[in-house]
Design an enzyme around this catalytic site. Structure first.
Site, PDB file in Angstrom:
ATOM      1  N   HIS A   1      46.261  -2.381 -28.197  1.00 16.67           N
ATOM      2  CA  HIS A   1      45.026  -1.932 -27.543  1.00 16.67           C
ATOM      3  C   HIS A   1      45.108  -1.968 -26.015  1.00 16.67           C
ATOM      4  O   HIS A   1      44.286  -1.373 -25.338  1.00 16.67           O
ATOM      5  CB  HIS A   1      43.819  -2.745 -28.041  1.00 16.67           C
ATOM      6  CG  HIS A   1      43.743  -4.143 -27.525  1.00 16.67           C
ATOM      7  ND1 HIS A   1      44.113  -5.248 -28.273  1.00 16.67           N
ATOM      8  CD2 HIS A   1      43.330  -4.646 -26.333  1.00 16.67           C
ATOM      9  CE1 HIS A   1      43.923  -6.345 -27.573  1.00 16.67           C
ATOM     10  NE2 HIS A   1      43.449  -6.016 -26.384  1.00 16.67           N
TER      11      HIS A   1
ATOM     12  N   ASP B   1      48.216  -5.006 -34.278  1.00 16.71           N
ATOM     13  CA  ASP B   1      47.798  -4.680 -32.904  1.00 16.71           C
ATOM     14  C   ASP B   1      48.928  -4.966 -31.910  1.00 16.71           C
ATOM     15  O   ASP B   1      48.709  -5.533 -30.839  1.00 16.71           O
ATOM     16  CB  ASP B   1      46.540  -5.478 -32.525  1.00 16.71           C
ATOM     17  CG  ASP B   1      45.955  -5.024 -31.184  1.00 16.71           C
ATOM     18  OD1 ASP B   1      46.163  -3.857 -30.794  1.00 16.71           O
ATOM     19  OD2 ASP B   1      45.321  -5.860 -30.499  1.00 16.71           O
TER      20      ASP B   1
ATOM     21  N   SER C   1      45.241 -10.441 -23.380  1.00 17.15           N
ATOM     22  CA  SER C   1      45.780  -9.730 -24.547  1.00 17.15           C
ATOM     23  C   SER C   1      47.241  -9.355 -24.327  1.00 17.15           C
ATOM     24  O   SER C   1      47.601  -8.778 -23.294  1.00 17.15           O
ATOM     25  CB  SER C   1      44.965  -8.463 -24.811  1.00 17.15           C
ATOM     26  OG  SER C   1      43.652  -8.789 -25.193  1.00 17.15           O
TER      27      SER C   1
END
Length: 309
Positions: free
Chosen positions: A152, A182, A261
């Site tokens: 993402h 992810d 992230s």
């Protein structure tokens, strides 16, 4: 010279069984021998830590200097006198109480930091200009410029820029994805001369309560370090924006926020056990409330085609 990726199979050591029968007592070391082995272990551990951390090295040098001065004084004032274990213990205690030594979390962060990468994604605006789309984190896993991050972070990006620990920059291409976790694998187009790859460690021996550190760029600020513990294993998480639930995640409580992230979750030895992928917040705010999730490194390394542990 570029350094290759390293793998660690660190695990909790099980105690060796005692010999059966009357020979068990004879095989047991004498108390004085146990003390000598323990002291040797402490010195070896201290020397190993000093070799990794400059501050510990200077502390060790200061301790050696103090012992040398004590020996010279004893020699000049009272004639030759051998140092006793009591003298050494007193000098060590004096050094520990007067020197500001780094914490375990600081040492872990220092070890992983050279392999942490700032990942910036760009899209084109209506005028055809590059506009920053998002900022995340990546971690170098091989000396060939392979970097792991979250999908993402780079999804829909038209251009990707990497900023390495030494400040150098490079473009990057997406070399592979693992959407169910992810994860995205990036290939740096330019590799710095002094390139550092992280050490990866199996999660097989992780347990709730184990200390961990997260390093990344929360809200673009960093590299930033936070410390906490493993809160749970085998968790499931579905982000508010995502349609797919991610399973078998590591739950941790080291502070993480948007921008973390794709960054590494590491042990106190500075070895990567997971890739930070999301945070849980029951409100609409995307801020940390104490629950973060990371993809186990076995899944993350598998996305890059690396062999299992």
């Amino acid at each position: 010279m570029r350094k290759p990726a390293l793998y660690s199979r660190s695990a909790r050591a099980a105690p060796a069984p005692a010999p059966a029968g009357d020979g068990a007592a004879a095989a047991r070391p004498a108390p004085s021998q146990v003390g000598q082995v323990s002291r040797r272990s402490r010195w070896r551990a201290g020397l190993a830590a000093a070799a990794v951390n400059p501050r510990l090295m200077w502390a060790a040098l200061a301790l050696l200097g103090a012992l040398l001065l004590a020996s010279v004084w004893q020699l000049s004032a009272h004639g030759p006198r051998a140092l006793t274990q009591k003298d050494i213990d007193a000098a060590v205690l004096r050094t520990l109480t007067t020197q500001n030594l780094p914490s375990r979390a600081a040492r872990a962060a220092e070890k992983i930091r050279p392999a942490v990468v700032r990942v910036v994604s760009y899209v084109k605006n209506k005028k055809g200009e590059d506009v920053e789309h998002g900022v995340g984190t990546g971690v170098v896993i091989t000396d060939k410029g392979v970097i792991l991050t979250n999908l993402h972070v780079v999804q829909a990006a038209q251009t990707i820029k990497l900023v390495f620990a030494d400040g150098s920059e490079s473009g990057a291409n997406i070399a592979g994805v693992q959407a169910q976790h992810d994860l995205a694998v990036l290939q740096a187009l330019v590799i710095p001369d002094d390139f550092h790859a992280a050490t990866l460690r199996t999660t097989a021996d992780l347990a709730p309560g184990d200390e961990v550190v997260a390093v990344g760029f929360p809200f673009g600020i960093g590299p930033s370090t936070s410390a906490g513990v493993i809160s749970g294993l085998g968790r499931a998480f579905k982000s508010p924006e995502g349609e797919q639930e991610i399973n078998n995640l590591i739950q941790f409580d080291a502070a993480a926020n948007p921008g973390n992230s794709g960054g590494p979750l590491v042990t106190m030895d500075g070895e990567v056990v997971g890739i930070v992928t999301g945070i849980l917040n029951p409100t609409s705010h995307r801020t940390f409330v104490g629950i973060g999730f990371a993809v186990p490194i076995e899944s993350a390394a598998g996305a890059a085609g690396l062999p299992p542990f």
